[in-house]
Design an enzyme around this catalytic site. Sequence first.
Site, short mmCIF file in Angstrom:
data_model
loop_
_atom_site.label_atom_id
_atom_site.label_comp_id
_atom_site.label_asym_id
_atom_site.label_seq_id
_atom_site.Cartn_x
_atom_site.Cartn_y
_atom_site.Cartn_z
N LYS A 255 0.83 -1.21 0.00
CA LYS A 255 0.00 0.00 0.00
C LYS A 255 0.87 1.26 0.00
O LYS A 255 0.66 2.17 -0.80
CB LYS A 255 -0.90 -0.01 1.25
CG LYS A 255 -1.58 1.30 1.51
CD LYS A 255 -2.47 1.23 2.74
CE LYS A 255 -1.83 1.66 4.03
NZ LYS A 255 -1.61 3.09 4.22
N ASN A 256 1.86 1.30 0.89
CA ASN A 256 2.63 2.53 1.05
C ASN A 256 3.63 2.79 -0.07
O ASN A 256 4.26 3.84 -0.11
CB ASN A 256 3.35 2.53 2.40
CG ASN A 256 2.38 2.81 3.54
OD1 ASN A 256 1.20 3.07 3.31
ND2 ASN A 256 2.88 2.76 4.77
N ARG B 222 -4.60 11.01 4.34
CA ARG B 222 -3.53 11.99 4.49
C ARG B 222 -2.52 11.94 3.36
O ARG B 222 -1.97 12.95 2.95
CB ARG B 222 -2.80 11.70 5.80
CG ARG B 222 -2.85 12.81 6.78
CD ARG B 222 -1.82 12.58 7.83
NE ARG B 222 -0.50 12.96 7.34
CZ ARG B 222 -0.02 14.18 7.44
NH1 ARG B 222 -0.68 15.13 8.01
NH2 ARG B 222 1.18 14.46 6.96
N CYS C 262 -4.71 13.65 13.15
CA CYS C 262 -5.40 12.37 13.02
C CYS C 262 -5.22 11.62 14.32
O CYS C 262 -4.66 12.12 15.29
CB CYS C 262 -4.89 11.58 11.83
SG CYS C 262 -3.35 10.78 12.16
N ARG D 74 -0.35 15.87 12.77
CA ARG D 74 0.40 15.40 11.58
C ARG D 74 0.82 16.64 10.78
O ARG D 74 0.16 17.03 9.82
CB ARG D 74 -0.49 14.49 10.72
CG ARG D 74 -1.01 13.24 11.40
CD ARG D 74 0.00 12.12 11.50
NE ARG D 74 0.48 11.57 10.26
CZ ARG D 74 0.05 10.44 9.72
NH1 ARG D 74 -0.90 9.76 10.27
NH2 ARG D 74 0.59 9.97 8.61
N PRO D 75 1.91 17.27 11.17
CA PRO D 75 2.34 18.48 10.47
C PRO D 75 2.80 18.20 9.03
O PRO D 75 3.13 17.06 8.70
CB PRO D 75 3.51 18.98 11.33
CG PRO D 75 3.99 17.80 12.07
CD PRO D 75 2.85 16.86 12.22
N ILE D 76 2.83 19.27 8.21
CA ILE D 76 3.32 19.11 6.84
C ILE D 76 4.44 20.10 6.57
O ILE D 76 4.76 20.40 5.43
CB ILE D 76 2.18 19.29 5.79
CG1 ILE D 76 1.49 20.66 5.99
CG2 ILE D 76 1.18 18.17 5.87
CD1 ILE D 76 0.70 21.09 4.76
N ASP D 77 5.03 20.62 7.66
CA ASP D 77 6.08 21.64 7.48
C ASP D 77 7.23 21.15 6.61
O ASP D 77 7.80 21.92 5.83
CB ASP D 77 6.60 22.09 8.87
CG ASP D 77 7.13 20.93 9.68
OD1 ASP D 77 6.42 19.92 9.84
OD2 ASP D 77 8.28 21.01 10.15
N ASP E 96 4.60 1.10 11.70
CA ASP E 96 3.37 0.45 11.23
C ASP E 96 3.23 -0.99 11.71
O ASP E 96 2.21 -1.63 11.47
CB ASP E 96 3.30 0.50 9.69
CG ASP E 96 2.92 1.89 9.20
OD1 ASP E 96 2.56 2.74 10.04
OD2 ASP E 96 2.98 2.13 7.98
N ARG F 252 -8.75 -0.50 5.02
CA ARG F 252 -8.00 0.54 4.31
C ARG F 252 -6.64 0.02 3.87
O ARG F 252 -6.04 0.53 2.93
CB ARG F 252 -7.77 1.76 5.22
CG ARG F 252 -8.97 2.63 5.37
CD ARG F 252 -8.66 3.83 6.20
NE ARG F 252 -7.67 4.68 5.54
CZ ARG F 252 -7.39 5.92 5.93
NH1 ARG F 252 -8.01 6.44 6.95
NH2 ARG F 252 -6.49 6.63 5.29
#
Length: 415
Positions: free
Chosen positions: A22-23, A92, A116, A121-124, A303, A394
């Site tokens: 998946k990832n 995400r 979440c 869950r930053p996106i910096d 995970d 998922r």
Amino acid sequence: MAEIKISGGRRLRGEITVSGAKNAVLPELAALAGMNGTGVIYNCPDITDIKTSVDIIRYLGGKAELSKGTLYADLNGINSYEIPSEPGCKMRSSITFCGGLLGRFGETVFSKPGGCILGERPIDLHLYGFKALGAETEETEGLIRVKGRLKGTKINLRYPSVGATQNIIIAACYAKGQTVIENPSLEPETLDLIKFLNTCGAGIKVKNSCIYIEGERTLKSKPYCTMPDRIEAGTYLFGAAMTGGKISLRGISPTELGIVWDILRKTGCELKYGRDYISLKSIERLKAIDEIVVKPYPGFPTDLQPQLTAMLSIAKGKSIIKETVFEGRNRHISQLLKFGADIEENKGFIITGTKKLKGADVTAFDLRGGAALCMTALAAEGESRIKNADYIFRGYKNFGEKISDLGGEISIINN
Ligand code: UD1
């Protein structure tokens, strides 16, 4: 939300085939947004998150179809740089579409992702990377716009974020000149994305733990087969270990499992392998492991942390797990306690192995935590119910079927 019912106490036995990762598929599908031509990706698992990516490609103007494990896409019609908040917000990782769209259109817009279940869950780091490549970013009313002509540069990531590394790699393929990423994610899924991009015409190398990307490439999608899912494999191996089982997994080798292989050995399980299979035979009572620190690759993967916590809860002795990737990844603990596990949270999970667990009614709060609860239910005596099972679908293809194929007693109730 679906519910899973499991009658525990049976040893998992038999053979199943591991699905595509998946990832790895998710960033590969996102990268398609920057490409032209028609794409075919094999080993594409038929799971909810992949279907969400297919919907996003369609929304952007492309054609995409997932059929029997193969993704067919026609990318020539892509005409929008806006990642839709629906379906984008469901997942995400839809932020990874930015790199390709920025490369293709010089601009992209997306909704700011919220926190979440795993915490903030930053996106910096994604934005830092885009800015370093010369883009400007602007936020208005929850929408983030990234715009500009990209120019290759040296980018040092303060943390090897998987998604940020992948986004920067994809964007840098379109930048003028060379980009070097220092301290990148070197997760196998990132390396698989690189392999895919190189197959499609990119010039990317990994050397001395840095990633070198030659820019100004025209990427054209080519047929590609995604790597196997090491997290899915690890989940079933831990499940087999917990139930005293004996299973074989086709389609994966020990090199792809990395540290998970060593951990299973330390618990006392017998492991064998061939070119594309692994088999595991469990022992009467698993052994505890002193301390495991969960960290970026090649460390133990976050995970698989919930599944590992579950497994060690029945191992003989005391184990300590320290989660450093997502500090908020602990919601499975309260649920494991309901089975009778003895876990104390104090700067890590301090697990004192219990000989037998009892079936329980529990709730899944996220994908991997949910899978861990199912493995625990398989090992526990009696009946268990796992609520919110949709989380599990998922990320795990044919979850119920695969567990049934291994002899587990499982039924899925769709409410
Ligand atoms: C990916 C995986 C997810 C896995 C995670 C860690 C996919 C689709 N998802 O998620 O299953 O659990 O890697 O292996 O591949 N961070 C920042 N700033 C950022 C981005 C991240 O501080 O801009 C922090 C996060 O808060 C977290 C850590 O970095 O603490 C790891 O996150 P990251 O590696 O980015 O995970 P994802 O790419 O979201």
